[in-house]
Scaffold this motif. Sequence first.
Motif, PDB file in Angstrom:
ATOM      1  N   ILE A 412       0.863  -1.183   0.000  1.00 45.46           N
ATOM      2  CA  ILE A 412       0.000   0.000   0.000  1.00 45.46           C
ATOM      3  C   ILE A 412       0.899   1.232   0.000  1.00 45.46           C
ATOM      4  CG2 ILE A 412      -2.012  -1.041   1.118  1.00 45.46           C
ATOM      5  CD1 ILE A 412       0.126   1.259   3.145  1.00 45.46           C
ATOM      6  N   ARG A 413       0.305   2.374  -0.320  1.00 50.67           N
ATOM      7  CA  ARG A 413       1.073   3.621  -0.240  1.00 50.67           C
ATOM      8  C   ARG A 413       0.626   4.401   0.989  1.00 50.67           C
ATOM      9  NH1 ARG A 413       4.144   6.925  -3.410  1.00 50.67           N
ATOM     10  NH2 ARG A 413       3.749   5.781  -5.348  1.00 50.67           N
ATOM     11  N   LEU A 414       1.614   4.940   1.701  1.00 49.50           N
ATOM     12  CA  LEU A 414       1.319   5.870   2.783  1.00 49.50           C
ATOM     13  C   LEU A 414       1.045   7.234   2.174  1.00 49.50           C
ATOM     14  CD1 LEU A 414       4.133   4.851   5.302  1.00 49.50           C
ATOM     15  CD2 LEU A 414       1.729   4.130   5.336  1.00 49.50           C
ATOM     16  N   ARG A 415      -0.055   7.855   2.585  1.00 50.58           N
ATOM     17  CA  ARG A 415      -0.469   9.151   2.037  1.00 50.58           C
ATOM     18  C   ARG A 415       0.702  10.142   2.079  1.00 50.58           C
ATOM     19  NH1 ARG A 415      -3.563  12.132  -1.280  1.00 50.58           N
ATOM     20  NH2 ARG A 415      -4.875  13.692  -0.259  1.00 50.58           N
ATOM     21  N   TYR A 416       0.996  10.787   0.945  1.00 49.52           N
ATOM     22  CA  TYR A 416       2.066  11.764   0.778  1.00 49.52           C
ATOM     23  C   TYR A 416       3.475  11.162   0.857  1.00 49.52           C
ATOM     24  CZ  TYR A 416      -1.751  15.016   1.896  1.00 49.52           C
ATOM     25  OH  TYR A 416      -2.947  15.684   1.930  1.00 49.52           O
ATOM     26  N   ALA A 417       3.582   9.839   1.036  1.00 49.93           N
ATOM     27  CA  ALA A 417       4.906   9.249   1.294  1.00 49.93           C
ATOM     28  C   ALA A 417       5.153   8.045   0.375  1.00 49.93           C
ATOM     29  CB  ALA A 417       5.028   8.873   2.773  1.00 49.93           C
ATOM     30  N   TYR A 418       5.691   6.994   0.928  1.00 55.19           N
ATOM     31  CA  TYR A 418       6.223   5.875   0.152  1.00 55.19           C
ATOM     32  C   TYR A 418       5.285   4.671   0.128  1.00 55.19           C
ATOM     33  CZ  TYR A 418      10.528   8.542   0.877  1.00 55.19           C
ATOM     34  OH  TYR A 418      11.474   9.529   0.909  1.00 55.19           O
ATOM     35  N   ILE A 419       5.652   3.743  -0.771  1.00 61.99           N
ATOM     36  CA  ILE A 419       4.983   2.443  -0.803  1.00 61.99           C
ATOM     37  C   ILE A 419       5.665   1.523   0.202  1.00 61.99           C
ATOM     38  CG2 ILE A 419       4.577   0.378  -2.204  1.00 61.99           C
ATOM     39  CD1 ILE A 419       4.212   2.223  -4.608  1.00 61.99           C
ATOM     40  N   ILE A 420       4.828   0.829   0.975  1.00 64.60           N
ATOM     41  CA  ILE A 420       5.365  -0.125   1.948  1.00 64.60           C
ATOM     42  C   ILE A 420       4.755  -1.502   1.695  1.00 64.60           C
ATOM     43  CG2 ILE A 420       5.743   1.692   3.679  1.00 64.60           C
ATOM     44  CD1 ILE A 420       3.250   0.570   5.150  1.00 64.60           C
ATOM     45  N   LYS A 421       5.414  -2.529   2.232  1.00 64.66           N
ATOM     46  CA  LYS A 421       4.942  -3.907   2.077  1.00 64.66           C
ATOM     47  C   LYS A 421       4.970  -4.602   3.427  1.00 64.66           C
ATOM     48  CE  LYS A 421       5.875  -8.166  -0.543  1.00 64.66           C
ATOM     49  NZ  LYS A 421       6.769  -8.801  -1.548  1.00 64.66           N
ATOM     50  N   ALA A 422       3.866  -5.230   3.803  1.00 62.43           N
ATOM     51  CA  ALA A 422       3.778  -5.939   5.079  1.00 62.43           C
ATOM     52  C   ALA A 422       4.503  -7.270   4.979  1.00 62.43           C
ATOM     53  CB  ALA A 422       2.321  -6.144   5.468  1.00 62.43           C
ATOM     54  N   GLU A 423       5.415  -7.508   5.930  1.00 68.40           N
ATOM     55  CA  GLU A 423       6.207  -8.748   5.922  1.00 68.40           C
ATOM     56  C   GLU A 423       5.745  -9.730   7.003  1.00 68.40           C
ATOM     57  OE1 GLU A 423       8.355  -9.146   3.603  1.00 68.40           O
ATOM     58  OE2 GLU A 423       8.879  -7.159   2.880  1.00 68.40           O
ATOM     59  N   LYS A 424       5.543  -9.218   8.202  1.00 69.23           N
ATOM     60  CA  LYS A 424       5.118 -10.101   9.286  1.00 69.23           C
ATOM     61  C   LYS A 424       4.495  -9.271  10.401  1.00 69.23           C
ATOM     62  CE  LYS A 424       9.654 -10.086  11.560  1.00 69.23           C
ATOM     63  NZ  LYS A 424      10.741 -10.940  12.130  1.00 69.23           N
ATOM     64  N   ILE A 425       3.997  -9.962  11.439  1.00 68.52           N
ATOM     65  CA  ILE A 425       3.380  -9.268  12.573  1.00 68.52           C
ATOM     66  C   ILE A 425       3.942  -9.808  13.875  1.00 68.52           C
ATOM     67  CG2 ILE A 425       1.217  -8.693  11.420  1.00 68.52           C
ATOM     68  CD1 ILE A 425      -0.016 -11.181  12.656  1.00 68.52           C
ATOM     69  N   GLU A 426       3.823  -8.989  14.920  1.00 67.65           N
ATOM     70  CA  GLU A 426       4.188  -9.414  16.273  1.00 67.65           C
ATOM     71  C   GLU A 426       2.937  -9.361  17.138  1.00 67.65           C
ATOM     72  OE1 GLU A 426       7.302  -6.841  17.571  1.00 67.65           O
ATOM     73  OE2 GLU A 426       8.809  -7.717  16.228  1.00 67.65           O
ATOM     74  N   LYS A 427       2.832 -10.343  18.059  1.00 75.56           N
ATOM     75  CA  LYS A 427       1.653 -10.413  18.928  1.00 75.56           C
ATOM     76  C   LYS A 427       2.080 -10.507  20.380  1.00 75.56           C
ATOM     77  CE  LYS A 427      -1.390 -12.789  15.609  1.00 75.56           C
ATOM     78  NZ  LYS A 427      -2.297 -13.941  15.403  1.00 75.56           N
ATOM     79  N   GLY A 431      -2.426 -12.987  22.008  1.00 74.34           N
ATOM     80  CA  GLY A 431      -2.717 -13.120  20.583  1.00 74.34           C
ATOM     81  C   GLY A 431      -3.106 -11.827  19.901  1.00 74.34           C
ATOM     82  N   ASN A 432      -2.990 -10.689  20.596  1.00 73.65           N
ATOM     83  CA  ASN A 432      -3.299  -9.396  19.996  1.00 73.65           C
ATOM     84  C   ASN A 432      -2.100  -8.877  19.214  1.00 73.65           C
ATOM     85  OD1 ASN A 432      -5.892  -9.207  21.339  1.00 73.65           O
ATOM     86  ND2 ASN A 432      -4.729  -8.770  23.212  1.00 73.65           N
ATOM     87  N   ILE A 433      -2.351  -8.317  18.045  1.00 71.05           N
ATOM     88  CA  ILE A 433      -1.271  -7.759  17.234  1.00 71.05           C
ATOM     89  C   ILE A 433      -0.725  -6.504  17.908  1.00 71.05           C
ATOM     90  CG2 ILE A 433      -0.647  -6.765  14.991  1.00 71.05           C
ATOM     91  CD1 ILE A 433      -2.910  -8.423  13.766  1.00 71.05           C
ATOM     92  N   THR A 434       0.569  -6.474  18.142  1.00 67.64           N
ATOM     93  CA  THR A 434       1.206  -5.313  18.775  1.00 67.64           C
ATOM     94  C   THR A 434       1.979  -4.469  17.773  1.00 67.64           C
ATOM     95  OG1 THR A 434       3.131  -6.666  19.314  1.00 67.64           O
ATOM     96  CG2 THR A 434       1.420  -6.459  20.996  1.00 67.64           C
ATOM     97  N   GLN A 435       2.382  -5.086  16.647  1.00 65.15           N
ATOM     98  CA  GLN A 435       3.194  -4.348  15.689  1.00 65.15           C
ATOM     99  C   GLN A 435       3.177  -5.069  14.340  1.00 65.15           C
ATOM    100  OE1 GLN A 435       7.052  -1.818  16.385  1.00 65.15           O
ATOM    101  NE2 GLN A 435       7.656  -3.947  16.313  1.00 65.15           N
ATOM    102  N   ILE A 436       3.100  -4.262  13.263  1.00 66.66           N
ATOM    103  CA  ILE A 436       3.212  -4.794  11.914  1.00 66.66           C
ATOM    104  C   ILE A 436       4.608  -4.448  11.400  1.00 66.66           C
ATOM    105  CG2 ILE A 436       2.195  -4.806   9.606  1.00 66.66           C
ATOM    106  CD1 ILE A 436      -0.305  -3.476  10.945  1.00 66.66           C
ATOM    107  N   ILE A 437       5.315  -5.446  10.923  1.00 65.42           N
ATOM    108  CA  ILE A 437       6.673  -5.231  10.400  1.00 65.42           C
ATOM    109  C   ILE A 437       6.584  -5.104   8.881  1.00 65.42           C
ATOM    110  CG2 ILE A 437       9.042  -6.083  10.360  1.00 65.42           C
ATOM    111  CD1 ILE A 437       7.932  -5.589  13.171  1.00 65.42           C
ATOM    112  N   CYS A 438       7.098  -3.992   8.353  1.00 61.01           N
ATOM    113  CA  CYS A 438       7.005  -3.717   6.923  1.00 61.01           C
ATOM    114  C   CYS A 438       8.346  -3.271   6.362  1.00 61.01           C
ATOM    115  CB  CYS A 438       5.985  -2.622   6.655  1.00 61.01           C
ATOM    116  SG  CYS A 438       4.299  -3.013   7.139  1.00 61.01           S
TER     117      CYS A 438
END
Length: 568
Positions: A412-427, A431-438
Amino acid sequence: MKDKTSEYSNNFIYNIIKEDLKKNKFLSLRTRFPPEPNGYLHIGHAKSICLNFELANLYNGYCNLRFDDTNPRKENIKYINSIKNDIKWLGYKWNKKIFYSSEYFSKLYHYAQELIKKKLAYVDQLTKDQIREYRGTLINSGKNSPYRNRDIEENLELFKKMKQGYFNEGEMCLRAKIDMSSPYIIMRDPVLYRIMYIKHHQTKNQWCIYPMYDFAHCISDSIEGITHSFCTLEFQDNKCLYNWILKNTSVSHYPKQYEFSRLNLKHSILSKRKIKILIEKNIIDSWDDPRIQTISGLRRKGYTPSSIRNFCKKIGVTKQNNLIEFSMLEYCIRSELDTKSIRTMAVLDPIKLYLYNIDDNYKEIFTVPNHPKKPELGTHKVIFTNTIYIEREDFKEKYEKNYKRLKIGAEIRLRYAYIIKAEKIEKDIYGNITQIICSCDLTTLGKKPTNRKNPAVIHWISIQNSYASEFRLYEKLFNIDNPEQEKNFLSFVNPKSIIVKHGFIEKQMNEKIQKEIHDIKSQNKNLFFQFERVGYFCIDLVDSKKNKLIFNRTVSLRDTWNKKNKNN
């Protein structure tokens, strides 16, 4: 006089006045707005305010503001102050001083005596319940009170003693002597005066008898020289009594009364009695709760005077009762806020996102427009770092075919900024997602990606550039179109009429607000924002404090309510 008549060509009242002015070219139009100070004004009153003040302005006449303050048990000075404030805020000025029906209490008492002397009024001793019983029904005629034929002298003496406080409340009242078999129930000897031992906000303890609204209203119009008296259709039958009182007293001026349809708005309660119930039941907080359509509530929600005036102009003035779509009111404010709101980013339900291939000390500043089509509104700075917040709903852990935002392996693209890609998540351990690693493609600023699809765009805020705030999202208070018609209207309250979110705005916007919040509060104005992809918001001027900003959503970016409910 500037010709504005084209705006009113479909207004039947305008056409009535036009004909009256043709017949009497010396006629000076005099209207009035006569609120009862027993509650706050609502959007229905706004329709009447616009009608009376606009027509007076159109014909170089004037409009009086008169409080019909005949029931001190239900009235309060705070209502008077709120009504004055609302009219000023809507952009109207009343003629000279403020008028009160209580100014005319001595004259009204004189006219009541006059009716007694003409054998057209009598003092009655029936109880309230007995009067209701004797009045009959729409099918059955009423019957005369046993006290109806008292002689003039006895009635005058009893009325005088009522005024002097000889009797208890409910023990005596003054009634007009008209016709207990009239097809109009209001003409079956209506009550003109009742006893009330309560301090009046204007006359203090000077009186212990108070005229009924119908008696005071028409005579007050006459005293003030009102030429055209406008009211809603539920008072159509009252017109008979209005004219009867004027005809049978020695008033020197005869106003004309005309009726128009009241404003009925979908998903809304406008009855002051029912609004009081909503407050007493703690369903809403107060008269200025943004979920109700009082003028104070609409103002707090972020509606502007011009949007309300425009709404009243669009719905017009007719004699046909109808139920107005709430979306029309929202259209009026949405159209205005689209042209004046500062665009900025806010994250209402944040989840942390980490760009692992950007250094922790990396910091980039973008200059972005405050409005894409209005350069005169200026620009502001946006800080970009490797740790940001995005909306929780902009990421899906599980694959959904039609989901176009961020998911593992997608860009996806961040508004006014760069394209990013989601690689993995931390929980966390629950089991709650605490951080998305991109990962971040630093070659895509302002450029379309090479040999790749142009991705969706989402908004974000750098953690370094975030300021914690509260957001209040409002929906319709009722789940049905016409709660006014329901006896058990409380059972149709929408349990999700307000949703509170705790998220972040950009720091620079917070700094701007902190500089101006004192002035906007003192001037009863506001600052308007379009939080990109979220909606139009304003500052809650009641609950916000210097170090705690609260934002009210005025309206969504598009009409999502009707679309959602049609689908259901």
